[in-house]
Design an enzyme around this catalytic site. Sequence first.
Site, PDB file in Angstrom:
ATOM      1  N   GLY A  10     -14.813 -11.345   3.066  1.00  0.00           N
ATOM      2  CA  GLY A  10     -14.978 -10.384   1.975  1.00  0.00           C
ATOM      3  C   GLY A  10     -15.971 -10.911   0.961  1.00  0.00           C
ATOM      4  O   GLY A  10     -16.495 -12.023   1.095  1.00  0.00           O
ATOM      5  N   PHE A  11     -16.186 -10.123  -0.061  1.00  0.00           N
ATOM      6  CA  PHE A  11     -17.173 -10.490  -1.081  1.00  0.00           C
ATOM      7  C   PHE A  11     -16.805 -11.819  -1.764  1.00  0.00           C
ATOM      8  O   PHE A  11     -17.572 -12.790  -1.725  1.00  0.00           O
ATOM      9  CB  PHE A  11     -17.271  -9.313  -2.071  1.00  0.00           C
ATOM     10  CG  PHE A  11     -17.827  -9.648  -3.406  1.00  0.00           C
ATOM     11  CD1 PHE A  11     -19.082 -10.226  -3.544  1.00  0.00           C
ATOM     12  CD2 PHE A  11     -17.091  -9.362  -4.549  1.00  0.00           C
ATOM     13  CE1 PHE A  11     -19.590 -10.527  -4.798  1.00  0.00           C
ATOM     14  CE2 PHE A  11     -17.598  -9.660  -5.809  1.00  0.00           C
ATOM     15  CZ  PHE A  11     -18.845 -10.249  -5.930  1.00  0.00           C
ATOM     16  N   ILE A  12     -15.612 -11.919  -2.306  1.00  0.00           N
ATOM     17  CA  ILE A  12     -15.245 -13.152  -3.027  1.00  0.00           C
ATOM     18  C   ILE A  12     -14.937 -14.276  -2.032  1.00  0.00           C
ATOM     19  O   ILE A  12     -15.368 -15.417  -2.204  1.00  0.00           O
ATOM     20  CB  ILE A  12     -14.022 -12.923  -3.952  1.00  0.00           C
ATOM     21  CG1 ILE A  12     -14.290 -11.764  -4.910  1.00  0.00           C
ATOM     22  CG2 ILE A  12     -13.682 -14.205  -4.733  1.00  0.00           C
ATOM     23  CD1 ILE A  12     -13.099 -11.360  -5.764  1.00  0.00           C
ATOM     24  N   ASP A  31     -10.098 -12.570   8.762  1.00  0.00           N
ATOM     25  CA  ASP A  31     -10.533 -11.323   8.131  1.00  0.00           C
ATOM     26  C   ASP A  31     -10.555 -10.242   9.210  1.00  0.00           C
ATOM     27  O   ASP A  31     -11.014 -10.491  10.325  1.00  0.00           O
ATOM     28  CB  ASP A  31     -11.941 -11.498   7.536  1.00  0.00           C
ATOM     29  CG  ASP A  31     -12.250 -10.472   6.466  1.00  0.00           C
ATOM     30  OD1 ASP A  31     -12.590 -10.881   5.346  1.00  0.00           O
ATOM     31  OD2 ASP A  31     -12.141  -9.247   6.742  1.00  0.00           O
ATOM     32  N   GLY A  36     -14.446  -6.343   4.487  1.00  0.00           N
ATOM     33  CA  GLY A  36     -15.372  -7.480   4.556  1.00  0.00           C
ATOM     34  C   GLY A  36     -16.434  -7.203   5.605  1.00  0.00           C
ATOM     35  O   GLY A  36     -16.428  -6.150   6.237  1.00  0.00           O
ATOM     36  N   LEU A  76      -6.725 -14.051  -0.208  1.00  0.00           N
ATOM     37  CA  LEU A  76      -7.572 -13.041  -0.849  1.00  0.00           C
ATOM     38  C   LEU A  76      -7.538 -11.704  -0.118  1.00  0.00           C
ATOM     39  O   LEU A  76      -8.037 -10.710  -0.639  1.00  0.00           O
ATOM     40  CB  LEU A  76      -9.039 -13.535  -0.909  1.00  0.00           C
ATOM     41  CG  LEU A  76      -9.414 -14.453  -2.073  1.00  0.00           C
ATOM     42  CD1 LEU A  76      -8.826 -15.841  -1.896  1.00  0.00           C
ATOM     43  CD2 LEU A  76     -10.919 -14.559  -2.214  1.00  0.00           C
ATOM     44  N   THR A  95      -0.636  -3.345   3.473  1.00  0.00           N
ATOM     45  CA  THR A  95      -1.436  -4.580   3.573  1.00  0.00           C
ATOM     46  C   THR A  95      -1.090  -5.514   2.430  1.00  0.00           C
ATOM     47  O   THR A  95      -0.920  -6.717   2.623  1.00  0.00           O
ATOM     48  CB  THR A  95      -2.952  -4.279   3.492  1.00  0.00           C
ATOM     49  OG1 THR A  95      -3.244  -3.212   4.347  1.00  0.00           O
ATOM     50  CG2 THR A  95      -3.797  -5.480   3.813  1.00  0.00           C
ATOM     51  N   TYR A 149      -1.542   0.408  -6.204  1.00  0.00           N
ATOM     52  CA  TYR A 149      -2.241  -0.868  -6.092  1.00  0.00           C
ATOM     53  C   TYR A 149      -1.685  -1.857  -7.118  1.00  0.00           C
ATOM     54  O   TYR A 149      -1.341  -2.990  -6.790  1.00  0.00           O
ATOM     55  CB  TYR A 149      -3.749  -0.669  -6.293  1.00  0.00           C
ATOM     56  CG  TYR A 149      -4.532  -1.950  -6.186  1.00  0.00           C
ATOM     57  CD1 TYR A 149      -4.684  -2.586  -4.962  1.00  0.00           C
ATOM     58  CD2 TYR A 149      -5.116  -2.540  -7.309  1.00  0.00           C
ATOM     59  CE1 TYR A 149      -5.393  -3.770  -4.859  1.00  0.00           C
ATOM     60  CE2 TYR A 149      -5.829  -3.715  -7.210  1.00  0.00           C
ATOM     61  CZ  TYR A 149      -5.973  -4.324  -5.988  1.00  0.00           C
ATOM     62  OH  TYR A 149      -6.669  -5.499  -5.900  1.00  0.00           O
ATOM     63  N   LYS A 153       0.387  -5.281  -6.222  1.00  0.00           N
ATOM     64  CA  LYS A 153      -0.040  -6.607  -6.682  1.00  0.00           C
ATOM     65  C   LYS A 153       1.041  -7.251  -7.557  1.00  0.00           C
ATOM     66  O   LYS A 153       1.234  -8.471  -7.533  1.00  0.00           O
ATOM     67  CB  LYS A 153      -1.364  -6.496  -7.448  1.00  0.00           C
ATOM     68  CG  LYS A 153      -2.553  -6.330  -6.521  1.00  0.00           C
ATOM     69  CD  LYS A 153      -2.723  -7.592  -5.701  1.00  0.00           C
ATOM     70  CE  LYS A 153      -3.873  -7.576  -4.768  1.00  0.00           C
ATOM     71  NZ  LYS A 153      -3.938  -8.793  -3.941  1.00  0.00           N
TER      72      LYS A 153
END
Length: 331
Positions: A10-12, A31, A36, A76, A95, A149, A153
């Site tokens: 993914g990005f981070i 991943d 991603g 992540l 997820t 979301y 979290k």
Amino acid sequence: MRALITGGAGFIGSYLAESLLEKGWHVSIIDDLSTGSILNIEQIKDHPRFQYAINSIMNAPLMAELVDWADCVFHLAATVGVRLIVESPVRTIETNIKGTEIVLEMAAKKGKKTLITSSSEVYGKSVNVPFREEDDLVFGSTTRARWSYACSKAIDEFLALAYYREKKLPVVVARLFNTVGPRQTGAYGMVIPRFVHQALKSEPITVYGNGAQTRTFTDVHDVIWALRHLMEEPAACGNVFNIGGVTEITILDLAQRIIKLTESFSQISFIPFEKAYDNMNFEDMMRRVPDIEKARKIIGFNPTSDIDGMLIKIIDHIKTDMNKQDGGDPF
Ligand code: UDP
């Protein structure tokens, strides 16, 4: 050190993988490429201290193997992006909750230090800025998908802290505030890559609502620095940390800066939230500002990136990407 990074393409995650490799770590990622991309790990794919599994974190036997190999786990992997969350709430909830459950369960069996990435979304529509880690969380109705979301979290955080207290798992939670940088895709709603693409194509810049809502954008390099230091700091265990930037900016101001920096002829087009999210009963949060004292004290977190500096790097990256034959990020 051997690190497992879930969501490592993914990005981070991909920036984190790169920086750990640079520090001499061994890195393994998992991943499923849902948000991603293999392109994110293109430069490190063949690195001798790097391995990757294109698979789901729901694959418990594989996760057991990967956690076993690692000394620590950076979790992540998650369903991210407001558009995806509103459009696929089942996937978001499953997820984010089941995935984290599996990670924590495997890590606890082997006592591997784990960092769970959470989100500033958990503050919900609280207006009590700057947000402190111990503040109340203020969610909207369950009839509005966006809050799934934030709640998923928040459950991840509860679960992580429960594992710390009950199972003695060394675990730390990082609440990330609008992380930005080159390689972030706009395909799932993220505002900066969307505005930059629109500006470079001289299309209208789609500001949702009246643009008075604010965000505190955080450079991905500041974020991965913080993630590594939280992992390395034993005193961070059992705690939650805001990881965010220092400059609050309105979305309208952001749009105007992007127009200026790209020397674009784009006009600003104000889109009502009902239209932006297809009448999906959407609700935005008006301000989002972190108090980062806690991370500053424990790891010396001191994000320095200014908004224009971050925007220039992103604009350059997207320009190069758009000039490639495949047209770059598809949205
Ligand atoms: N936004 C916007 N136009 C867009 C995409 C996003 O005005 O094309 C706004 C969105 O309503 C929010 C902010 O930009 O107020 C940040 O959105 P993003 O999806 O990047 O992250 P969020 O903070 O909402 O998770």
